[in-house]
Scaffold this active site. Structure first.
Site, PDB file in Angstrom:
ATOM      1  N   GLU A   1      18.595   8.841  -4.562  1.00  0.00           N
ATOM      2  CA  GLU A   1      19.370  10.239  -4.248  1.00  0.00           C
ATOM      3  C   GLU A   1      18.865  10.706  -2.969  1.00  0.00           C
ATOM      4  O   GLU A   1      19.911  11.407  -2.202  1.00  0.00           O
ATOM      5  CB  GLU A   1      18.778  11.268  -5.388  1.00  0.00           C
ATOM      6  CG  GLU A   1      19.312  10.882  -6.822  1.00  0.00           C
ATOM      7  CD  GLU A   1      20.861  11.288  -6.977  1.00  0.00           C
ATOM      8  OE1 GLU A   1      21.504  11.716  -5.895  1.00  0.00           O
ATOM      9  OE2 GLU A   1      21.611  11.030  -7.803  1.00  0.00           O
TER      10      GLU A   1
ATOM     11  N   ASP B   1      24.487  18.943  -3.453  1.00  0.00           N
ATOM     12  CA  ASP B   1      23.282  18.480  -4.070  1.00  0.00           C
ATOM     13  C   ASP B   1      22.376  18.820  -3.215  1.00  0.00           C
ATOM     14  O   ASP B   1      22.314  18.541  -1.949  1.00  0.00           O
ATOM     15  CB  ASP B   1      23.387  16.961  -4.388  1.00  0.00           C
ATOM     16  CG  ASP B   1      24.542  16.746  -5.355  1.00  0.00           C
ATOM     17  OD1 ASP B   1      24.765  17.302  -6.172  1.00  0.00           O
ATOM     18  OD2 ASP B   1      25.284  15.343  -5.265  1.00  0.00           O
TER      19      ASP B   1
END
Length: 148
Positions: free
Chosen positions: A53, A71
């Site tokens: 990520e 995000d």
């Protein structure tokens, strides 16, 4: 006066520096924060997800143009559901925190919010990177030689 401005700038720039964790350092923090094994998610799975990520970077930010969300942080927690960035339409803020809290070098709030995410029915599957890179794979290398 000029010296104070320079000092203020130096202090400000030092406070916004990203922390990129070394993998064993992060593994120790996640273990001590009781994230390892939380809701059945192993430390190896958390480590794999965080690497894919954010590459262990606390200041990672990625905008999603499809739903106008962003995000944030080491776990890339989304502003549509989990935090408030003040700009995502119809944001839920289920973690009850500003998204900026997910960008701190101290990842305590990011860990608490990640725990909140996995309490939902999707669990760790909420992270697409986990599904693509970690699910059903041998992840033992993520903590090998870390002493955790």
């Amino acid at each position: 006066m000029k010296a104070l401005l320079v000092l203020g700038f130096l202090l400000l720039s030092a406070s916004v520096q990203a922390k990129v964790f070394k993998h064993c350092e992060l593994a120790r923090i996640l273990r001590s924060s009781a994230l390892a094994g939380y809701r059945g998610v192993s430390l190896e799975n958390w480590m794999c997800m965080a690497q894919h990520e954010s590459n262990f970077d606390t200041e990672a930010i990625n905008y999603n143009s499809t739903d106008q969300s962003t995000d944030y942080g080491i776990f890339q927690i989304n502003s549509r559901y989990w935090c408030n960035d003040g700009k995502t339409p119809r944001a839920v803020n289920a973690c009850g925190i500003p998204c900026s809290a997910l960008l701190q070098d101290d990842i305590t709030q990011a860990i608490q919010c990640a725990k909140r995410v996995v309490r939902d029915p999707q669990g760790i599957r909420a992270w697409v990177a986990w599904q693509r890179h970690c699910q059903n794979r041998d992840l033992s290398g993520y903590i090998r030689n870390c002493g955790v």
